[in-house]
Design a protein around this motif. Structure first.
Motif, PDB file in Angstrom:
ATOM      1  N   LEU A 168      -5.222   9.013  -3.579  1.00  0.00           N
ATOM      2  CA  LEU A 168      -4.388   9.388  -2.444  1.00  0.00           C
ATOM      3  C   LEU A 168      -5.174   9.330  -1.143  1.00  0.00           C
ATOM      4  O   LEU A 168      -4.721   8.785  -0.142  1.00  0.00           O
ATOM      5  CB  LEU A 168      -3.828  10.795  -2.631  1.00  0.00           C
ATOM      6  N   ASP A 169      -6.364   9.912  -1.174  1.00  0.00           N
ATOM      7  CA  ASP A 169      -7.211   9.917   0.023  1.00  0.00           C
ATOM      8  C   ASP A 169      -7.549   8.506   0.464  1.00  0.00           C
ATOM      9  O   ASP A 169      -7.519   8.188   1.667  1.00  0.00           O
ATOM     10  CB  ASP A 169      -8.493  10.714  -0.238  1.00  0.00           C
ATOM     11  N   TRP A 177       0.835  -1.206   0.000  1.00  0.00           N
ATOM     12  CA  TRP A 177       0.000   0.000   0.000  1.00  0.00           C
ATOM     13  C   TRP A 177       0.870   1.256   0.000  1.00  0.00           C
ATOM     14  O   TRP A 177       0.522   2.267  -0.620  1.00  0.00           O
ATOM     15  CB  TRP A 177      -0.931   0.008   1.222  1.00  0.00           C
ATOM     16  N   ARG A 178       2.043   1.179   0.661  1.00  0.00           N
ATOM     17  CA  ARG A 178       2.930   2.342   0.714  1.00  0.00           C
ATOM     18  C   ARG A 178       3.578   2.592  -0.651  1.00  0.00           C
ATOM     19  O   ARG A 178       3.740   3.741  -1.078  1.00  0.00           O
ATOM     20  CB  ARG A 178       3.995   2.139   1.781  1.00  0.00           C
ATOM     21  N   GLN A 183       1.439   9.639  -5.347  1.00  0.00           N
ATOM     22  CA  GLN A 183       1.955  10.972  -5.045  1.00  0.00           C
ATOM     23  C   GLN A 183       2.728  11.528  -6.228  1.00  0.00           C
ATOM     24  O   GLN A 183       2.622  12.719  -6.545  1.00  0.00           O
ATOM     25  CB  GLN A 183       2.838  10.917  -3.801  1.00  0.00           C
ATOM     26  N   GLU A 206      -4.394   6.858   2.028  1.00  0.00           N
ATOM     27  CA  GLU A 206      -4.044   7.454   3.318  1.00  0.00           C
ATOM     28  C   GLU A 206      -5.036   7.042   4.402  1.00  0.00           C
ATOM     29  O   GLU A 206      -4.654   6.774   5.541  1.00  0.00           O
ATOM     30  CB  GLU A 206      -3.966   8.971   3.180  1.00  0.00           C
ATOM     31  N   LYS A 207      -6.315   6.988   4.057  1.00  0.00           N
ATOM     32  CA  LYS A 207      -7.323   6.540   5.028  1.00  0.00           C
ATOM     33  C   LYS A 207      -7.117   5.064   5.379  1.00  0.00           C
ATOM     34  O   LYS A 207      -7.298   4.653   6.530  1.00  0.00           O
ATOM     35  CB  LYS A 207      -8.726   6.753   4.475  1.00  0.00           C
ATOM     36  N   LEU A 260       1.054   4.267  -2.637  1.00  0.00           N
ATOM     37  CA  LEU A 260       0.946   5.667  -2.222  1.00  0.00           C
ATOM     38  C   LEU A 260       2.061   6.506  -2.842  1.00  0.00           C
ATOM     39  O   LEU A 260       1.809   7.612  -3.364  1.00  0.00           O
ATOM     40  CB  LEU A 260       0.997   5.758  -0.704  1.00  0.00           C
ATOM     41  N   ALA A 267      -4.227   3.204   5.109  1.00  0.00           N
ATOM     42  CA  ALA A 267      -2.951   3.051   5.828  1.00  0.00           C
ATOM     43  C   ALA A 267      -2.506   1.582   5.943  1.00  0.00           C
ATOM     44  O   ALA A 267      -1.919   1.177   6.940  1.00  0.00           O
ATOM     45  CB  ALA A 267      -3.038   3.685   7.208  1.00  0.00           C
ATOM     46  N   GLN A 303      -5.999  12.734  -6.626  1.00  0.00           N
ATOM     47  CA  GLN A 303      -6.300  13.008  -5.228  1.00  0.00           C
ATOM     48  C   GLN A 303      -7.235  11.976  -4.591  1.00  0.00           C
ATOM     49  O   GLN A 303      -7.009  11.561  -3.448  1.00  0.00           O
ATOM     50  CB  GLN A 303      -6.879  14.412  -5.060  1.00  0.00           C
TER      51      GLN A 303
END
Length: 250
Positions: A229-230, A208-209, A216, A233-234, A212, A236, A226
């Motif tokens: 991204l959201d 997942w990272r 980005q 990040e949610k 991300l 994680a 975006q």
């Protein structure tokens, strides 16, 4: 350091780090395809001279990588990207003598049976490969003992087990998330056929990272990233990642 700079990670992805991240981004059709392929390749046995089908090859980054890094002969097959467009990428990358572009739908592959030593699919299999009947169809094109390797968006728990698509995922991808499965789901789905022996089935470490970091970098080029991204990040890493699965044809 820009988000683009963070796509060069020789400590984790030494082979992929040889490639200009701007070039990889220019062929964007999903999370960093070379990272996924380099990780998956640890569980495959790709050797020079093999004939490899890159199924769902997109704009061609993975096919270039396969030809250059493993010395294999590649057939790059995609439905959304035409052979002429992909062929131009291969010519520019200097691998046109080792990579052939084919425009084909995954359920109507124009190849002879037992004509490949390996089949690889990076961030595409979720669109066509989850049906019970698909693996039996696909392995017809593998020689006995041939290898199959897939990297596909995955989950730490099945949507069926959760009872619903979590809101932060549903807002972005909707129903598509029901095709994002756990490694255990894929292992059972393939092994129950007795057509292959699964050699590895795992959730990519920090997948997942990686996703991300890629998103980005995409967002630096265009703001449409975006929502993804959201979502990441949610989440994680609680539910989202990538499933990497490999098998050998019996």
């Amino acid at each position: 350091m820009t988000a683009l700079d963070r796509l060069v990670r020789p400590d984790r992805y030494p082979l992929s780090s040889r490639y200009d991240p701007a070039w990889v981004l220019s062929l964007d059709m999903g999370p960093h395809p070379l990272w996924l392929l380099e990780d998956l390749a640890h569980d495959l046995d790709l050797r020079p001279g093999m004939r490899v089908l890159d199924l769902g090859s997109g704009k061609g980054a993975t096919s270039v990588f396969l030809a250059r890094e493993f010395g294999v002969e590649v057939v790059a097959s995609d439905w959304w990207v035409g052979a002429e467009q992909a062929g131009a990428v291969f010519a520019e990358a200097g691998v046109a003598d080792r990579v052939t572009a084919v425009h084909a739908e995954a359920h109507q592959l124009p190849f002879e049976e037992e004509s490949f030593d390996a089949i690889v699919s990076i961030d595409a299999f979720e669109y066509f490969g989850t049906a019970d009947s698909y693996l039996p169809y696909l392995v017809r094109f593998l020689r006995p003992g041939g290898r199959l390797g897939v990297a596909t968006p995955g989950m730490t728990r099945e949507i069926r087990e959760l009872g619903a698509i979590p809101p932060h995922i549903k807002e972005v991808v909707g129903w598509e998330a029901i095709a994002w499965h756990t490694p255990d789901w894929w292992r059972f789905q393939w092994e129950i056929t007795e057509l292959v022996t699964v050699t590895s089935a795992r959730l990519q470490a920090d997948g997942w990272r990686d996703w991300l970091l890629w998103t980005q970098a995409c967002a630096e080029r265009e703001p449409g990233s975006q929502p993804v991204l959201d979502m990441l990040e949610k989440d994680a890493g609680e539910l989202l990642g990538f499933t990497l699965i490999t098998a050998r044809k019996n």
